[in-house]
Design a protein around this motif. Sequence first.
Motif, PDB file in Angstrom:
ATOM      1  N   PHE A   1       0.866  -1.165   0.000  1.00 18.24           N
ATOM      2  CA  PHE A   1       0.000   0.000   0.000  1.00 18.24           C
ATOM      3  C   PHE A   1       0.911   1.225   0.000  1.00 18.24           C
ATOM      4  O   PHE A   1       1.331   1.703   1.043  1.00 18.24           O
ATOM      5  CB  PHE A   1      -0.923  -0.001   1.221  1.00 18.24           C
ATOM      6  CG  PHE A   1      -1.754  -1.254   1.334  1.00 18.24           C
ATOM      7  CD1 PHE A   1      -2.883  -1.419   0.549  1.00 18.24           C
ATOM      8  CD2 PHE A   1      -1.399  -2.261   2.217  1.00 18.24           C
ATOM      9  CE1 PHE A   1      -3.644  -2.572   0.637  1.00 18.24           C
ATOM     10  CE2 PHE A   1      -2.155  -3.416   2.313  1.00 18.24           C
ATOM     11  CZ  PHE A   1      -3.281  -3.573   1.521  1.00 18.24           C
ATOM     12  N   GLY A   2       1.270   1.705  -1.189  1.00 21.21           N
ATOM     13  CA  GLY A   2       2.204   2.824  -1.329  1.00 21.21           C
ATOM     14  C   GLY A   2       1.493   4.156  -1.424  1.00 21.21           C
ATOM     15  O   GLY A   2       0.259   4.227  -1.431  1.00 21.21           O
ATOM     16  N   ASP A   3       2.271   5.229  -1.532  1.00 24.96           N
ATOM     17  CA  ASP A   3       1.719   6.581  -1.618  1.00 24.96           C
ATOM     18  C   ASP A   3       0.871   6.778  -2.874  1.00 24.96           C
ATOM     19  O   ASP A   3      -0.049   7.587  -2.885  1.00 24.96           O
ATOM     20  CB  ASP A   3       2.855   7.615  -1.590  1.00 24.96           C
ATOM     21  CG  ASP A   3       3.610   7.601  -0.276  1.00 24.96           C
ATOM     22  OD1 ASP A   3       2.991   7.233   0.753  1.00 24.96           O
ATOM     23  OD2 ASP A   3       4.798   7.938  -0.274  1.00 24.96           O
ATOM     24  N   GLU A   4       1.188   6.062  -3.938  1.00 23.36           N
ATOM     25  CA  GLU A   4       0.463   6.198  -5.197  1.00 23.36           C
ATOM     26  C   GLU A   4      -0.446   5.015  -5.480  1.00 23.36           C
ATOM     27  O   GLU A   4      -0.699   4.665  -6.614  1.00 23.36           O
ATOM     28  CB  GLU A   4       1.468   6.397  -6.337  1.00 23.36           C
ATOM     29  CG  GLU A   4       2.141   7.741  -6.262  1.00 23.36           C
ATOM     30  CD  GLU A   4       3.602   7.681  -6.636  1.00 23.36           C
ATOM     31  OE1 GLU A   4       3.969   6.826  -7.456  1.00 23.36           O
ATOM     32  OE2 GLU A   4       4.353   8.504  -6.096  1.00 23.36           O
ATOM     33  N   GLY A   5      -0.890   4.336  -4.445  1.00 21.87           N
ATOM     34  CA  GLY A   5      -1.793   3.204  -4.619  1.00 21.87           C
ATOM     35  C   GLY A   5      -1.103   1.887  -4.356  1.00 21.87           C
ATOM     36  O   GLY A   5      -0.085   1.827  -3.665  1.00 21.87           O
ATOM     37  N   LEU A   6      -1.645   0.834  -4.947  1.00 25.61           N
ATOM     38  CA  LEU A   6      -1.106  -0.511  -4.745  1.00 25.61           C
ATOM     39  C   LEU A   6       0.091  -0.745  -5.656  1.00 25.61           C
ATOM     40  O   LEU A   6       0.058  -0.420  -6.845  1.00 25.61           O
ATOM     41  CB  LEU A   6      -2.176  -1.561  -5.027  1.00 25.61           C
ATOM     42  CG  LEU A   6      -3.409  -1.516  -4.125  1.00 25.61           C
ATOM     43  CD1 LEU A   6      -4.415  -2.579  -4.552  1.00 25.61           C
ATOM     44  CD2 LEU A   6      -3.027  -1.700  -2.675  1.00 25.61           C
ATOM     45  N   ILE A   7       1.144  -1.326  -5.091  1.00 28.13           N
ATOM     46  CA  ILE A   7       2.363  -1.632  -5.844  1.00 28.13           C
ATOM     47  C   ILE A   7       2.695  -3.093  -5.603  1.00 28.13           C
ATOM     48  O   ILE A   7       2.839  -3.523  -4.458  1.00 28.13           O
ATOM     49  CB  ILE A   7       3.548  -0.767  -5.355  1.00 28.13           C
ATOM     50  CG1 ILE A   7       3.224   0.711  -5.473  1.00 28.13           C
ATOM     51  CG2 ILE A   7       4.825  -1.131  -6.102  1.00 28.13           C
ATOM     52  CD1 ILE A   7       4.168   1.603  -4.684  1.00 28.13           C
ATOM     53  N   LYS A   8       2.806  -3.858  -6.687  1.00 32.21           N
ATOM     54  CA  LYS A   8       3.209  -5.263  -6.550  1.00 32.21           C
ATOM     55  C   LYS A   8       4.731  -5.321  -6.609  1.00 32.21           C
ATOM     56  O   LYS A   8       5.329  -4.832  -7.557  1.00 32.21           O
ATOM     57  CB  LYS A   8       2.627  -6.121  -7.662  1.00 32.21           C
ATOM     58  CG  LYS A   8       2.998  -7.591  -7.513  1.00 32.21           C
ATOM     59  CD  LYS A   8       2.434  -8.407  -8.659  1.00 32.21           C
ATOM     60  CE  LYS A   8       2.804  -9.842  -8.550  1.00 32.21           C
ATOM     61  NZ  LYS A   8       4.209 -10.129  -8.692  1.00 32.21           N
ATOM     62  N   LEU A   9       5.321  -5.902  -5.557  1.00 35.56           N
ATOM     63  CA  LEU A   9       6.774  -6.081  -5.598  1.00 35.56           C
ATOM     64  C   LEU A   9       7.093  -7.077  -6.698  1.00 35.56           C
ATOM     65  O   LEU A   9       6.395  -8.069  -6.892  1.00 35.56           O
ATOM     66  CB  LEU A   9       7.303  -6.567  -4.260  1.00 35.56           C
ATOM     67  CG  LEU A   9       7.211  -5.585  -3.093  1.00 35.56           C
ATOM     68  CD1 LEU A   9       7.941  -6.136  -1.878  1.00 35.56           C
ATOM     69  CD2 LEU A   9       7.775  -4.228  -3.447  1.00 35.56           C
ATOM     70  N   GLU A  10       8.157  -6.834  -7.413  1.00 35.88           N
ATOM     71  CA  GLU A  10       8.512  -7.630  -8.585  1.00 35.88           C
ATOM     72  C   GLU A  10       8.834  -9.079  -8.268  1.00 35.88           C
ATOM     73  O   GLU A  10       8.582  -9.964  -9.053  1.00 35.88           O
ATOM     74  CB  GLU A  10       9.690  -6.985  -9.319  1.00 35.88           C
ATOM     75  CG  GLU A  10       9.352  -5.656  -9.939  1.00 35.88           C
ATOM     76  CD  GLU A  10       8.228  -5.741 -10.966  1.00 35.88           C
ATOM     77  OE1 GLU A  10       8.223  -6.668 -11.786  1.00 35.88           O
ATOM     78  OE2 GLU A  10       7.343  -4.869 -10.933  1.00 35.88           O
TER      79      GLU A  10
END
Length: 188
Positions: free
Chosen positions: A30-39
């Motif tokens: 849950f990042g500042d710019e929304g959801l981020i999938k770790l690679e």
Amino acid sequence: ESGKLSDGHQALFIDSAIGAHSMTTEMVVFGDEGLIKLEEDMIKAKPLYSRDMNNDGVLEVGSMYIPQGWEETAFADIPFIEYYSTYSIDGDSHKVMERYTDRERRFYIEIPPAWFEKVTLNKLDDGVQLVDIASRNVLFEVRWQENDMLAPASATILEETKDMVFYTEMAEMKDFPFTQFHLLQDEF
């Protein structure tokens, strides 16, 4: 499982079965710019779920490796060494725990950080040894027998259950103490 990464970001840890035996872990932050999938997706030979192994509020992702000398062994007979790592939003990981787990006899031996990736195993008829890869010296040994049998007089009892006695006959090593032995029930 919802939890924190090592850098404090909230994340969702998704442990999913692959086929009959394997598992994968994906992390969505849950990042500042929304959801981020770790690679990085972690594929594991056997199920090993993400959890807070050291009670520090950060979830660790479980994985495993084949100890040296067991590479050509049948899959079902490999004594995998498990390890747990933390991750940050930038994908950096840090191993926080390594251990050998015997699920049949319901115990594990936590490997001290100085010995991470430096041990292999010798299986005995009634026990297991953790061995220094470089010197081939035995670092830790645990033996077991049914509770109704007397342990050898020279034995140090590590733990007892209603059915089994876990013991060692070796001297305790300062950098690999007997307190590294745990029953699996201690985790719950």
